[in-house]
Motif scaffolding. Structure first.
Motif, PDB file in Angstrom:
ATOM      1  N   ASP A 141       0.848  -1.186   0.000  1.00  0.00           N
ATOM      2  CA  ASP A 141       0.000   0.000   0.000  1.00  0.00           C
ATOM      3  C   ASP A 141       0.884   1.236   0.000  1.00  0.00           C
ATOM      4  OD1 ASP A 141      -2.629  -1.237   0.236  1.00  0.00           O
ATOM      5  OD2 ASP A 141      -1.975  -1.840   2.245  1.00  0.00           O
ATOM      6  N   GLY A 142       0.319   2.353  -0.396  1.00  0.00           N
ATOM      7  CA  GLY A 142       1.058   3.606  -0.389  1.00  0.00           C
ATOM      8  C   GLY A 142       1.325   4.112  -1.794  1.00  0.00           C
ATOM      9  N   GLN A 143       2.284   5.004  -1.909  1.00  0.00           N
ATOM     10  CA  GLN A 143       2.658   5.541  -3.218  1.00  0.00           C
ATOM     11  C   GLN A 143       3.160   4.396  -4.100  1.00  0.00           C
ATOM     12  OE1 GLN A 143       2.464   8.666  -4.502  1.00  0.00           O
ATOM     13  NE2 GLN A 143       1.396   9.290  -2.654  1.00  0.00           N
ATOM     14  N   HIS A 155       6.464  -0.115   2.601  1.00  0.00           N
ATOM     15  CA  HIS A 155       6.119   1.310   2.642  1.00  0.00           C
ATOM     16  C   HIS A 155       5.490   1.837   1.352  1.00  0.00           C
ATOM     17  CE1 HIS A 155       8.304   1.545   6.403  1.00  0.00           C
ATOM     18  NE2 HIS A 155       9.306   0.904   5.819  1.00  0.00           N
ATOM     19  N   TYR A 156       5.479   1.027   0.311  1.00  0.00           N
ATOM     20  CA  TYR A 156       4.968   1.459  -0.996  1.00  0.00           C
ATOM     21  C   TYR A 156       4.110   0.371  -1.616  1.00  0.00           C
ATOM     22  CZ  TYR A 156       8.708   4.913  -0.672  1.00  0.00           C
ATOM     23  OH  TYR A 156       9.530   5.927  -0.259  1.00  0.00           O
ATOM     24  N   GLN A 157       3.320   0.763  -2.590  1.00  0.00           N
ATOM     25  CA  GLN A 157       2.639  -0.210  -3.437  1.00  0.00           C
ATOM     26  C   GLN A 157       3.596  -0.543  -4.574  1.00  0.00           C
ATOM     27  OE1 GLN A 157      -0.521   1.040  -6.179  1.00  0.00           O
ATOM     28  NE2 GLN A 157      -1.781  -0.529  -5.231  1.00  0.00           N
TER      29      GLN A 157
END
Length: 61
Positions: free
Chosen positions: A10-12, A37-39
């Motif tokens: 999930d995330g940017q 921390h990111y997709q």
């Protein structure tokens, strides 16, 4: 043309593209460091991995 891809996290979003003769599986080690921390989006480019194959090669195609 619908390309094969792997979506995680999930995330940017971060898009990972493999090199010549590669597939999205080549990117697993790199993507695992970002998925917390990111997709992450790993893509099998056309004529690679599990994406569709075609003999026609052009910008229009």
């Amino acid at each position: 043309m619908k390309l094969n891809y792997k979506l995680q996290g999930d995330g940017q979003p971060i898009v990972f593209l493999h090199g010549v003769f590669g597939s999205l599986d080549n990117l697993n080690m790199l993507a695992k460091d970002f998925v917390q921390h990111y997709q992450t989006i790993q893509v099998d480019l056309r004529n690679h991995g599990n994406s569709p194959w075609s003999d026609q090669i052009s910008y229009q195609a």
